[in-house]
Design an enzyme around this catalytic site. Structure first.
Site, short mmCIF file in Angstrom:
data_model
loop_
_atom_site.label_atom_id
_atom_site.label_comp_id
_atom_site.label_asym_id
_atom_site.label_seq_id
_atom_site.Cartn_x
_atom_site.Cartn_y
_atom_site.Cartn_z
N ASP A 125 78.95 16.21 48.46
CA ASP A 125 80.15 15.42 48.71
C ASP A 125 79.96 14.73 50.06
OD1 ASP A 125 82.91 14.55 48.48
OD2 ASP A 125 83.35 16.03 50.03
N ASP A 143 83.55 20.70 50.12
CA ASP A 143 84.43 21.48 51.00
C ASP A 143 85.91 21.35 50.66
OD1 ASP A 143 84.77 18.83 51.80
OD2 ASP A 143 85.23 19.41 53.86
N ASP A 202 86.80 19.08 45.19
CA ASP A 202 85.42 19.42 44.85
C ASP A 202 85.35 20.65 43.95
OD1 ASP A 202 84.35 17.38 46.49
OD2 ASP A 202 84.56 18.66 48.24
#
Length: 825
Positions: free
Chosen positions: A508, A707, A711
């Site tokens: 990410d 995080d 996600d």
């Protein structure tokens, strides 16, 4: 805030997922909601003002069904009395047969059973009863001092084993001397004349029997456990020892009677020394094994030893020292320089630097001031602080880490399945091989019972299911413990094994590759609105957003001294931006997709937006009352470790991708900075898991690193989910590996640790299988049959068996030398 994962039934397409997500987000008290179509799950974060039933009802009203997963209770029960992998297998089967037991896994190395059960169908007492019925002890669980008791119990076990070994050695060494000295012809060894075998055969035989009896007494447990397991048709390693040595002793006693009856040649058919030395050598092996097993769990012992035993609280301005167990939530705790933080909490006064290396692996102390969190067992290095206790006992970060590592050490990797299956059939098969070999040689040598008995005992004694049972769990124990020492928390054996197969990693962007703390870099206007007015309206609109970019704009406006306005209306438009109403004006702030949806012309600003994107900035279009008013650009700084981590992954042959909701040009600029191979840009949060699924459809083993709550579905979908420790609880719950620091160098370190551990497991399994595949045929006399080679003495067989387990443990302990390449350490 509460975090829940609900199973959703009835979804057929992405539109269904979006509809559910939109419906749930409208409920008051919902902080975050994300639907994963692939796994058919709803990840939701909500406050105490909302009941879970309200969420279920809202989903039900639009034609879908939301249900909680069956809540199984997990319990870890220390098991007493196990002596080999066959014992562990037996306990597993006994517990697994109970109705309501979802899973049962017994780890021979840790001597613990990890059981998931439905408390509505089976009680814990019934599980314990099943363990006891199988012939083992179910020790106390869930006690505050269970860890200390477990450590003391194992220390006492090691002490007892050494005492037994020394006692047996005191009698078996002279027994071995008496038995072997007369056979050595090339040198004359001193020998008591009163028991010369040629002159006084009966005295010789009785002396051997007298010396053997105490050794048998010391090793009584081999017989008590071994024969009991045999009679219950579940033989274990003790059964092999008990059968072999009993056969040797009974045959020797029979020949002692023959000597007493005048058949003096029977003195050559005494096997007392074999039984005595076998038991002594196996006790030595068990002692060394217990010591080595203790060393495999040193990481847990270190973690447990970190927590202080007392805390200093402030009552009416007075300092009072109390035991750590008496600390209550809300207590104000005083910590002086050099003291450890007793529980988790938030600083209410003072300023200091705290060494949190025990939690994060980061050696540099962290500055703490009022409002900052502090964690149990971290070390206060400089100033005096006061903090409010917020998490105590099993809720502290340290306790959670210990629990996670213990669970991981007690879990099994898929690679262990073959060893478990073999161990389950191993002992019965060995008994059959020993019996057939003994009978075959008896008839093959025209009734030479001594020869046949040598073969029978050697096969029983050399066989070792322990090495098979220890091969995998010991390496996992050391590997997960080593990871914890370096701030890498691996949640189980399956994750540890799968990680070494990863060939694609998806990062990410925001908060993972970048710092996640973006700042306003440009404010560009279109039309008559001023820069300050544009920033003020945009920041006021973004005030209700939790997106990092929105928060950056709010912070930028405050730093510019602008007063924020109260929004009359606010809507978050997932993956596109926000919509708000301020002082009678309609404000839209978001990406090009949002502007296109609202038919807002971008004339004259697209080139500027593209240029900003190429610079690695995220341009946000702002429209007022349906007209483009300008662009607010935000940039997120790349973490120092990102480029080094990606370079390290490339050297390991792993392809690296980045996934983000940002536009393609901004994403490409970030990717270029850090050397990323593949960019997945303009991806909506709910579609991240689908992108991971696409990669998996290309026969890739995919790890996802993230995080945030958005996600979580992708972390769950990936073969391995890796959560950054600074992220949300939902992300960490969905992940297989948690990195306590935000240093991305820990990603290649985790994969490298997995590779070292799996290599170690394969070495252990190769030795364990190889030892038995080679040793058993030699003991059965194959070399003697084919090449007229030597027979294997039962005493050497016992030594080889003991050393096989110790060698597997010693090899696993080599993992303690593992040092991750983090670029800093």
């Amino acid at each position: 805030m509460e975090n829940k994962t609900l199973d959703i039934r009835g979804m057929t397409c992405a539109a269904c997922a979006q509809r559910i997500e939109k419906t749930v987000k409208k409920l008051p008290g919902i902080s975050q909601a994300s639907v994963n179509l692939a796994s058919e799950k709803l990840f939701v974060e909500y406050d105490s003002s909302l009941n879970l039933s309200d969420i279920k009802n809202a989903v039900s009203k639009i034609g879908y069904e939301a249900a909680e997963k069956t809540e199984y209770s997990d319990v870890t029960i220390p098991i007493g009395g196990m002596t080999c992998a066959a014992c562990a297998r037996r306990v597993e089967k006994a517990v697994g047969k109970l109705e309501g037991v979802e899973s049962s896994s017994v780890n021979f190395a840790t001597e613990k059973a990890t059981i998931a059960y439905d408390p509505r169908k089976v009680r814990l007492s019934a599980i314990k009863a099943a363990i006891e019925k199988a012939g083992y002890q179910a020790l106390e669980v869930n006690k505050a001092d269970a860890a200390d008791e477990d450590r003391l119990r194992k220390q006492q076990e090691i002490k007892t084993l050494w005492t037994k070994f020394i006692t047996s050695a005191v009698f078996s060494l002279p027994l071995l001397y008496i038995a072997m000295a007369p056979m050595i012809s090339f040198i004359r060894l001193p020998f008591p004349s009163a028991i010369e075998p040629m002159n006084y055969p009966l005295a010789y035989a009785l002396t051997e029997l007298i010396l053997t009896a105490p050794v048998i007494g010391v090793g009584y447990k081999f017989y008590a456990i071994g024969f009991k397991a045999l009679f219950q048709r579940s033989p274990n390693m003790d059964s092999l020892i008990a059968i072999g040595t009993t056969a040797a002793v009974l045959y020797s006693i029979y020949n002692t009677f023959q000597i007493a009856a005048g058949h003096f040649m029977a003195v050559d058919a005494l096997y007392f020394e074999s039984a005595g030395v076998i038991i002594t050598l196996i006790l030595l092996g068990k002692s060394l094994e217990a010591v080595s097993k203790g060393r495999t769990s040193e990481a847990i012992k270190k973690l447990m030893g970190l927590a202080p035993k007392t805390a200093v609280i402030l009552e009416n301005g007075q300092e009072k020292e109390i035991p750590i167990d008496e600390v209550e939530i809300g207590d104000i705790i005083l910590v002086k320089p050099g003291d450890k933080i007793p529980v988790d909490g938030t600083v209410t006064g003072g300023h200091t630097s705290i060494d949190e290396s025990m939690l994060t692996g980061e050696s540099m102390p962290v500055d703490k001031k009022e409002g900052d969190p502090v964690y149990a067992a971290s070390l206060n290095t400089t100033g005096v602080i006061q903090f409010k206790a917020e998490k105590i006992g099993s809720d502290t970060a340290l306790a959670q880490i210990i629990k996670l590592v213990e669970d991981a050490q007690g879990s099994k990797a898929p690679i262990a399945q073959m060893a478990d299956i073999v161990s389950g059939y191993f002992v019965p098969v060995v008994c059959v091989i020993a019996l057939l070999a003994g009978i075959g040689w008896y008839f093959g040598t025209a009734g030479d019972l001594k020869f046949a008995l040598t073969i029978f005992i050697s096969v029983l004694v050399i066989a070792c299911p322990c090495a098979l049972g220890l091969a995998t769990p010991t390496a996992i124990m050391v590997g997960t413990g080593k990871g914890a020492e370096n701030g890498i928390l691996i949640k189980g054996g399956e994750a540890l094994e799968t990680a070494h197969k990863i060939n694609t990693i998806v990062f990410d962007k925001t908060g993972t590759i970048t710092e996640g703390k973006p700042k306003v870099t440009d404010v560009l206007v279109a039309g008559s609105v001023s820069k300050d007015r544009l920033l003020q309206l945009t920041a006021s609109a973004e005030r209700g957003s939790e997106h990092p970019l929105g928060q950056a704009i709010v912070l930028g406006a405050k730093e510019s001294g602008l007063t924020l306005l109260e929004a009359e209306q606010f809507d978050s438009l997932t993956g596109r931006g926000i919509k708000a109403r301020l002082e009678g004006e309609d404000i839209l702030a978001g990406n090009r997709k949002l502007m296109d949806e609202q038919n807002i012309s971008l004339a004259g600003m697209e080139e500027i937006s593209d240029r900003l994107a190429e610079e690695g900035k995220t341009p946000m279009y702002v429209a007022i009352n349906g007209e483009l008013a300008g662009i607010v650009a935000v940039a997120d700084v790349v973490k120092e470790s990102s480029r080094a981590a990606i370079e390290r992954l490339h050297k390991m042959g792993i392809e690296v991708a980045m996934i983000t909701g940002d536009n393609k040009k901004t994403a490409a600029a970030i990717a270029k900075q850090v050397g990323i191979d593949r960019v997945l840009a303009e991806v909506l949060p709910q579609d991240k898991s689908n992108e991971v699924k696409k990669l998996q459809s290309e026969n890739r083993k995919v790890a996802m690193v993230g995080d945030g709550i958005n996600d979580a579905p992708a972390l769950a979908q990936a073969d391995i989910g890796i959560a950054i420790g600074s992220g949300t609880d939902v992300a960490m719950e969905s992940a297989d590996i948690v990195l306590m620091r935000s240093d991305l160098m820990d990603v290649p370190a985790a994969i490298d640790l997995s590779k070292h551990t799996i290599r170690n497991i394969k070495q252990n399994l190769f030795w364990a299988f190889g030892y038995n595949v080679i040793g058993i045929p030699i003991a059965a006399g194959v070399l003697h049959l084919l090449f007229n080679g030597p027979l294997l003495n039962p005493m050497f067989a016992a030594a080889a068996m003991s050393l096989s387990s110790v060698s597997v443990l010693t090899n696993a302990l080599r993992l303690k030398r593992f040092r991750p390449d983090t670029g800093k350490r």
